[in-house]
Design an enzyme around this catalytic site. Sequence first.
Site, PDB file in Angstrom:
ATOM      1  N   ASN A 288      34.217  63.708  52.906  1.00  0.00           N
ATOM      2  CA  ASN A 288      34.539  64.798  51.985  1.00  0.00           C
ATOM      3  C   ASN A 288      33.878  66.088  52.445  1.00  0.00           C
ATOM      4  O   ASN A 288      32.738  66.094  52.901  1.00  0.00           O
ATOM      5  CB  ASN A 288      34.191  64.456  50.530  1.00  0.00           C
ATOM      6  CG  ASN A 288      32.760  64.024  50.316  1.00  0.00           C
ATOM      7  OD1 ASN A 288      32.152  63.371  51.168  1.00  0.00           O
ATOM      8  ND2 ASN A 288      32.196  64.386  49.176  1.00  0.00           N
TER       9      ASN A 288
ATOM     10  N   GLU B  75      39.231  60.614  51.999  1.00  0.00           N
ATOM     11  CA  GLU B  75      40.494  59.938  52.340  1.00  0.00           C
ATOM     12  C   GLU B  75      41.480  60.949  52.907  1.00  0.00           C
ATOM     13  O   GLU B  75      42.147  60.718  53.906  1.00  0.00           O
ATOM     14  CB  GLU B  75      41.130  59.290  51.102  1.00  0.00           C
ATOM     15  CG  GLU B  75      40.272  58.266  50.396  1.00  0.00           C
ATOM     16  CD  GLU B  75      39.398  58.867  49.302  1.00  0.00           C
ATOM     17  OE1 GLU B  75      38.746  59.889  49.554  1.00  0.00           O
ATOM     18  OE2 GLU B  75      39.359  58.291  48.204  1.00  0.00           O
TER      19      GLU B  75
ATOM     20  N   CYS C  37      44.189  61.305  46.008  1.00  0.00           N
ATOM     21  CA  CYS C  37      44.125  60.540  47.260  1.00  0.00           C
ATOM     22  C   CYS C  37      45.032  59.315  47.212  1.00  0.00           C
ATOM     23  O   CYS C  37      45.621  58.939  48.222  1.00  0.00           O
ATOM     24  CB  CYS C  37      42.682  60.146  47.570  1.00  0.00           C
ATOM     25  SG  CYS C  37      41.717  61.566  48.114  1.00  0.00           S
TER      26      CYS C  37
HETATM   27  N1  THU Z   1      35.668  62.432  46.498  1.00  0.00           N
HETATM   28  C1  THU Z   1      36.206  61.820  47.609  1.00  0.00           C
HETATM   29  O1  THU Z   1      35.873  62.183  48.745  1.00  0.00           O
HETATM   30  N2  THU Z   1      37.119  60.839  47.418  1.00  0.00           N
HETATM   31  C2  THU Z   1      37.543  60.402  46.200  1.00  0.00           C
HETATM   32  O2  THU Z   1      38.423  59.556  46.131  1.00  0.00           O
HETATM   33  C3  THU Z   1      36.912  60.903  44.985  1.00  0.00           C
HETATM   34  C4  THU Z   1      36.010  62.073  45.146  1.00  0.00           C
HETATM   35  C5  THU Z   1      34.689  63.511  46.705  1.00  0.00           C
HETATM   36  C6  THU Z   1      35.174  64.877  46.266  1.00  0.00           C
HETATM   37  C7  THU Z   1      33.873  65.597  46.010  1.00  0.00           C
HETATM   38  O3  THU Z   1      33.409  66.152  47.236  1.00  0.00           O
HETATM   39  C8  THU Z   1      32.896  64.484  45.602  1.00  0.00           C
HETATM   40  O4  THU Z   1      33.522  63.266  45.955  1.00  0.00           O
HETATM   41  C9  THU Z   1      32.584  64.473  44.118  1.00  0.00           C
HETATM   42  O5  THU Z   1      33.726  64.492  43.369  1.00  0.00           O
END
Ligand code: THU
Length: 132
Positions: free
Chosen positions: A47, A60, A94
Amino acid sequence: MNLDEMKILEYVDKAILAREKAYAPYSKFKVGAILVDENGVETTGANIENGSYGLSNCAERSAIFAAASNGMRKIKLIAVVADTTGPVSPCGACRQVIKEFADDDTIIILGNLKRDYKIMTMEELLPYGFEL
Ligand code: THU
């Protein structure tokens, strides 16, 4: 794709490594992902947040957009991990983006840092998802 537990844990571990690359100074919640495409090519993602919070990108989608930009059109397997009590639950956005490149055989591994994991199909992860 035939998967034994050792192979599943290998992907969980690779997603845990990918998570180290997360840029999450705002939420402090790091997420890692790895996907395997139709040619066996592996692409990782993490992320990537932004000071303008809404522009942040999930792990993702980072992996999927990087892979698709390089020609990936089918996700054979995707693994996602975060530091959660149980296997991480991917966000709705996602799920829809995974669906774009998934089929009935796509293997979706949800995991965490303790190497707990849960295997799901696309239909289980996003029943009645949008399709054009
Ligand atoms: N996040 C992801 O990378 N994948 C997910 O499926 C849910 C949330 C990240 C987005 C943000 O940077 C952090 O988690 C908190 O929401």
